[in-house]
Design a protein around this motif. Sequence first.
Motif, PDB file in Angstrom:
ATOM      1  N   ARG A 166      33.729  46.528  39.072  1.00 51.63           N
ATOM      2  CA  ARG A 166      33.426  47.954  38.887  1.00 51.63           C
ATOM      3  C   ARG A 166      32.377  48.407  39.900  1.00 51.63           C
ATOM      4  N   VAL A 178      34.401  48.696  30.277  1.00 50.07           N
ATOM      5  CA  VAL A 178      34.103  47.272  30.057  1.00 50.07           C
ATOM      6  C   VAL A 178      32.614  47.079  29.944  1.00 50.07           C
ATOM      7  N   LEU A 238      33.891  41.395  35.801  1.00 45.98           N
ATOM      8  CA  LEU A 238      34.447  42.735  35.608  1.00 45.98           C
ATOM      9  C   LEU A 238      33.430  43.802  35.988  1.00 45.98           C
ATOM     10  N   ARG A 251      40.269  49.107  38.014  1.00 48.75           N
ATOM     11  CA  ARG A 251      41.025  48.267  37.088  1.00 48.75           C
ATOM     12  C   ARG A 251      40.993  46.828  37.583  1.00 48.75           C
ATOM     13  N   ALA A 252      41.325  45.898  36.689  1.00 42.37           N
ATOM     14  CA  ALA A 252      41.359  44.485  37.078  1.00 42.37           C
ATOM     15  C   ALA A 252      42.516  43.784  36.385  1.00 42.37           C
ATOM     16  N   TRP A 280      42.707  44.740  32.580  1.00 40.50           N
ATOM     17  CA  TRP A 280      41.647  45.576  32.037  1.00 40.50           C
ATOM     18  C   TRP A 280      41.840  46.915  32.747  1.00 40.50           C
ATOM     19  N   SER A 299      32.747  38.842  31.904  1.00 40.86           N
ATOM     20  CA  SER A 299      32.081  40.152  31.806  1.00 40.86           C
ATOM     21  C   SER A 299      31.336  40.488  33.094  1.00 40.86           C
ATOM     22  N   LEU A 341      37.786  49.795  34.067  1.00 42.19           N
ATOM     23  CA  LEU A 341      36.546  49.024  34.155  1.00 42.19           C
ATOM     24  C   LEU A 341      35.319  49.834  33.754  1.00 42.19           C
TER      25      LEU A 341
END
Length: 176
Positions: free
Chosen positions: A122, A176, A118, A128-129, A170, A115, A173
């Motif tokens: 961001r 997230v 990510l 995106r990841a 993901w 988390s 982002l």
Amino acid sequence: MTPDGGIRIDRAKPGDAEPLARVYVETWRAAYAGLLPDRVLVAMRESVHKSRFSGWIGRQTNRQFILVAREPDAGVVGLCSAGRARGGQKTDGEIYLLYVDQDWQNRGIGRSLLSAALRGLRAGGFGRATLWVLAGNPSRFFYEAAGGVRAAERTERLWGADLAEVSYVWPDLETV
């Protein structure tokens, strides 16, 4: 961030290279036994990885970084690195490494590291990841549970072996 009674997630510092190398080598040997050639795992040396981590730590930016999970008494118990996607991926950020010491798994540390990475991607301007994991690695289910969407498969020839890999993405982002 304290996922488990005092465990902190923060950026790696120069003095973290040695414990990062220890966690990395130990978790590779545990996680990849039977998936990678034994000779690769046996040949791993903490001293080599200490040097690599030292270099990576010194080159951190807001767009490429290493996070560590620290427990007050045990020190570094996990790591995660992220940055610009490699290999022409469609996504623009990538999780490169995510490892938690065997003795500290199943306590929410991996989820907290992921988390934080990510969010770091961001904050670094990535939308995106993605990450790649060996198809035979049971940790791939962790990525699905953490919101990763299975996106692609590939086979890479490494160490004289064909290794099947799966990617998780993901896609936004901001959510997230």
